[in-house]
Scaffold this motif. Structure first.
Motif, short mmCIF file in Angstrom:
data_model
loop_
_atom_site.label_atom_id
_atom_site.label_comp_id
_atom_site.label_asym_id
_atom_site.label_seq_id
_atom_site.Cartn_x
_atom_site.Cartn_y
_atom_site.Cartn_z
N MET A 1 0.85 -1.19 0.00
CA MET A 1 0.00 0.00 0.00
C MET A 1 0.89 1.23 0.00
N ASP A 2 0.76 2.04 -1.02
CA ASP A 2 1.53 3.27 -1.13
C ASP A 2 0.68 4.41 -0.62
N GLY A 3 0.93 4.86 0.61
CA GLY A 3 0.13 5.96 1.15
C GLY A 3 0.95 7.23 1.21
N THR A 4 0.29 8.34 1.45
CA THR A 4 1.01 9.60 1.63
C THR A 4 0.68 10.14 3.01
N ILE A 5 1.72 10.43 3.78
CA ILE A 5 1.52 10.93 5.14
C ILE A 5 2.17 12.31 5.24
N PRO A 6 1.41 13.32 5.68
CA PRO A 6 2.05 14.63 5.87
C PRO A 6 3.20 14.46 6.86
N ARG A 7 4.34 15.14 6.59
CA ARG A 7 5.53 14.93 7.42
C ARG A 7 5.26 15.15 8.90
#
Ligand SMILES: Cc1cc2nc3c(=O)[nH]c(=O)nc-3n(C[C@H](O)[C@H](O)[C@H](O)COP(=O)(O)OP(=O)(O)OC[C@H]3O[C@@H](n4cnc5c(N)ncnc54)[C@H](O)[C@@H]3O)c2cc1C
Length: 374
Positions: A336-342
């Motif tokens: 699963m390629d997710g995006t998490i704010p830093r």
């Protein structure tokens, strides 16, 4: 005349596959949970053959799915049962490396890494480096707008492509962009990046080449918790430093990578960070001192710096082998390629590592996490 018969007239014998066993290797891409045997597989070598295939597909209302190296993880190259799977693998020539303009013009089936290999004699390289770069094609990179370790500093595929040739379904060949940053006409490059082959067939790509930095070093930092490693990522960026690469792996991912690639990772650490700094010697030395101080401040328990190019590549080898490394222990691994704010990294990572969030699979119920900073 049937569609198959017309194709057989157009193409050499080895460029058309119609037997089920011959078509089977093309039944899926890297998302192998979904499989479909296409009606035909075409492997053209020339633009005329490509045009001919498009014309016949149009005439017979046969849908087309283009395919590069088939490493995609989103099912973009998944065939349609009634369709034509159009492989661009034989369009694999490097047409030009132009050191004066720092560009390379290549056919879409050229492997990502082959571009840097061809440019190396001029001290140049192509920056976007997906972990699949030994196999994936530049045409697939464009269609997926691929990124890699070095995209934090140098951008994604879309930021490194200057020009494209695109063959439309009606046979028209579009020439978009060029060799310079500001080509005449509308800027259509961005819409084509990530379009997964839906807008046309990419037949030529002109990419930017960058000078190889004189110095590149990787810092490897071990942490006692994933939250601390996540906080360090945010802290480095907040301090105004843009590393050439900044990647994090949790303990399961680190152990799998170490077992697979023997890259010297500290397997007892709860998480590791890999931070690459590049540039001139003085710049790298100054940044290294700053980053080391930051990492210690965020609780790094073990801190190492690559001593030579072999060690630098070794540090990355583990991270880049994460897929096959996990595949060895869990054949049904689900990516699963997710995006998490830093800013949210450490909180989200802590939550992911709690067993209740783990996917249940036959072989492992634990998620392995590898984080890329972009
Ligand atoms: C081990 C592993 C590691 C990976 N690591 C990364 C990573 O770090 N970063 C990342 O971004 N991705 C990664 N990927 C995913 C994949 O490698 C990339 O998406 C890559 O760009 C796909 O290229 P491909 O040549 O294999 O394309 P394919 O899988 O063959 O096709 C991908 C899409 O492109 C279209 N396409 C292909 N060629 C053309 C063309 N000439 N014209 C028009 N459309 C075309 C296809 O129809 C499909 O929609 C990884 C995959 C694996 C298996």
């Amino acid at each position: 005349m049937s569609f198959e018969a017309a194709l057989a007239q157009l193409l050499p014998r080895d460029a058309l596959l119609t037997e089920p066993e011959a078509k089977r290797p093309f039944e899926c891409d890297g998302l192998s949970a979904y499989r479909e045997i296409p009606r035909v597989v075409c492997l053209p070598r020339t633009l005329d053959e490509l045009r001919g295939i498009l014309a016949l597909c149009r005439q017979h209302a046969v849908p087309i799915v283009p395919r590069g190296a088939g490493t995609g993880l989103s099912g973009g190259a998944l065939p349609l049962a009634e369709g034509c799977l159009l492989s661009l693998a034989r369009f694999n020539r490097i047409l030009e490396v132009d050191p004066a303009n720092r560009t390379a013009t290549v056919e879409p089936g050229v492997r990502n890494l082959a571009i840097s290999e061809a440019a190396a004699v001029h001290g140049l390289y192509y920056a976007p480096d997906p972990s699949s770069q030994i196999a994936c094609s530049i045409g697939g990179n464009v269609a997926e707008n691929s990124g890699g370790v070095h995209c934090l500093k140098y951008g994604l595929t879309v930021h490194n492509v200057l020009g494209l040739k695109l063959l439309l379904a009606d046979g028209e060949l579009l020439d978009i962009g060029g060799k310079t940053l500001d080509a005449p006409g509308y800027d259509l490059l961005a819409i084509l990046h990530g379009s997964e082959g839906l807008l046309g067939i990419v037949t030529e790509v002109t990419v930017k080449l960058l000078p190889k930095p004189p110095v590149a070093q990787v810092l490897l930092a071990a942490f006692a918790s994933v939250e601390a490693a996540g906080a360090a990522v945010a802290g480095i960026i907040e301090a105004g430093i843009i590393p050439a690469g900044l990647e994090m792996m949790d303990q399961l991912a680190t152990r799998c990578a170490e077992d697979y690639a023997r890259c010297g990772y500290p397997v007892d650490a709860a998480a590791i960070l890999l931070c690459e700094l590049d540039g001139g010697a003085a710049e790298v030395a100054a940044q290294r001192a700053q980053v080391e101080q930051l990492l210690r401040g965020f609780g790094a328990t073990d801190l190492r710096c690559s001593r030579d190019e072999a060690e630098r590549l070794g540090f990355w080898k583990g991270r880049k082998s994460a897929f096959p490394a996990i595949g060895r222990i869990a054949p049904d691994y689900y990516c699963m390629d997710g995006t998490i704010p830093r800013r949210e990294l450490s909180r989200v990572l802590a939550r992911i590592s709690r067993p209740s969030m783990a996917c249940r699979s036959r072989t492992s119920s634990m998620p392995a996490t590898a984080i890329s900073t972009r």
